[in-house]
Scaffold this active site. Structure first.
Site, PDB file in Angstrom:
ATOM      1  N   HIS A  86      66.316  23.167  40.352  1.00  0.00           N
ATOM      2  CA  HIS A  86      65.845  22.406  41.685  1.00  0.00           C
ATOM      3  C   HIS A  86      65.515  20.835  40.943  1.00  0.00           C
ATOM      4  O   HIS A  86      65.044  20.997  39.751  1.00  0.00           O
ATOM      5  CB  HIS A  86      64.808  23.188  42.319  1.00  0.00           C
ATOM      6  CG  HIS A  86      63.487  23.538  41.785  1.00  0.00           C
ATOM      7  ND1 HIS A  86      63.459  24.439  40.899  1.00  0.00           N
ATOM      8  CD2 HIS A  86      62.462  22.914  41.888  1.00  0.00           C
ATOM      9  CE1 HIS A  86      62.255  24.550  40.383  1.00  0.00           C
ATOM     10  NE2 HIS A  86      61.633  23.523  40.821  1.00  0.00           N
ATOM     11  N   GLU A 141      63.734  17.306  36.683  1.00  0.00           N
ATOM     12  CA  GLU A 141      62.084  17.166  36.505  1.00  0.00           C
ATOM     13  C   GLU A 141      61.843  16.722  34.962  1.00  0.00           C
ATOM     14  O   GLU A 141      61.150  15.843  34.822  1.00  0.00           O
ATOM     15  CB  GLU A 141      61.402  18.532  36.603  1.00  0.00           C
ATOM     16  CG  GLU A 141      61.383  18.619  38.118  1.00  0.00           C
ATOM     17  CD  GLU A 141      60.859  20.052  38.655  1.00  0.00           C
ATOM     18  OE1 GLU A 141      60.197  20.640  37.670  1.00  0.00           O
ATOM     19  OE2 GLU A 141      61.214  20.512  39.779  1.00  0.00           O
ATOM     20  N   GLU A 183      60.031  28.293  36.047  1.00  0.00           N
ATOM     21  CA  GLU A 183      61.511  28.772  36.087  1.00  0.00           C
ATOM     22  C   GLU A 183      62.217  28.888  34.924  1.00  0.00           C
ATOM     23  O   GLU A 183      63.332  29.636  34.718  1.00  0.00           O
ATOM     24  CB  GLU A 183      62.002  27.872  37.125  1.00  0.00           C
ATOM     25  CG  GLU A 183      61.823  27.798  38.743  1.00  0.00           C
ATOM     26  CD  GLU A 183      60.636  27.068  38.835  1.00  0.00           C
ATOM     27  OE1 GLU A 183      59.928  27.236  40.075  1.00  0.00           O
ATOM     28  OE2 GLU A 183      60.172  26.203  38.021  1.00  0.00           O
TER      29      GLU A 183
END
Length: 271
Positions: A114, A133, A10
């Protein structure tokens, strides 16, 4: 010197739309080539900076996105799932980690932002600190004494991650103008910047301090829907806080991350 390259998609230059991250279409096939090229740039930079061993961890989706024969032949690969350390598999025995193609946490203004699972997880906190993350897996590496040397992604990812990793070298691949929009470097420019940053950082050899979180870890997880909280709290170790919030305790970062990845896998029941 051993370096681990953890590669996501991403945060890769020119990746802006979910279709580019999901197998089974031409847009994904193009994006995975860009992801592979950025991972290869990091590998080449690590070797040219003095590394003697470089592992590449495919860290997106099903962990089968990279095209190994398009990456420097000296590299070794960590592919497929499940695996206990997920995006940090291969970290044991490494001197440093490079996070390539990473993204901002859930709820932020970053491109394709996300945290682990966009369908299931809305927000995640470890010991009252909200993490994405990079924070979760940076802390997992840090628990093993391994620092994050270089990280690449969009400007929102860098803005939120710098306070956690203040001595890490960051490479901005694009600027976010929304969840699915922004301004990007070309693939060639992005690869050149990643190569230069990794080479210089590895050659310097004085890596940042590892990110360490105090155990035990109390994790709060906000789910995307009450139904997901219903499902996850079938697990007796989890406590329901309200409609979409739950929490659990773990005696290490590793165990907390493994619990989150187990919940992520469980969520497939409700898709």
């Amino acid at each position: 010197m051993r370096i681990l390259i953890s590669a996501d998609i991403e945060g890769v230059a020119n990746v802006f739309h979910p279709e580019q991250t999901r197998p089974g279409n031409g847009e994904y096939e193009r994006a995975r080539r860009w992801m592979t090229a950025e991972a290869d740039a990091a590998v080449r930079g690590a070797f040219d900076g003095g590394a003697t061993d470089v592992l590449v961890n495919d860290s997106h989706g099903g962990f089968r996105n990279l095209i190994p024969d398009s990456i420097d032949r000296r590299a070794r690969f960590v592919l497929g799932k499940p695996r206990y350390l997920s995006m940090m598999a291969g970290v044991d025995g490494c001197d440093a980690v490079c996070m390539i193609g990473y993204h901002a946490r859930a709820g932020s203004r970053g491109v394709l932002a996300h945290t682990i699972n966009s369908f299931a997880f809305a927000r995640v906190w470890f010991n009252e600190q909200e993490l994405g993350e990079a924070g979760l897996y940076g802390a997992l590496a840090g628990e093993r004494g391994v620092p994050v040397a270089v990280a690449s992604g969009d400007d929102m990812f860098i803005k939120e991650t710098k306070p956690l990793l203040p001595h890490t070298t960051f490479v901005e691949t694009k600027q976010a103008e929304g969840q699915n929009a922004g301004t990007s470097l070309s693939p060639e420019q992005s690869c050149e910047a990643i190569y230069a940053a990794v080479k210089a950082t590895v050659r310097r050899g004085h890596f940042s301090m590892p990110l360490r979180l105090q155990a035990p870890i109390v994790c709060r997880l906000q789910t995307q829907t009450p139904a997901l909280a219903d499902l996850f709290c079938q697990w007796p170790a989890l406590e329901r806080v309200d409609g979409t919030m739950l929490r659990f305790a773990a005696d290490s970062v590793e165990h907390a991350v493994r619990m989150l990845n187990s919940l992520s896998a469980m969520s497939a029941m409700l898709r």
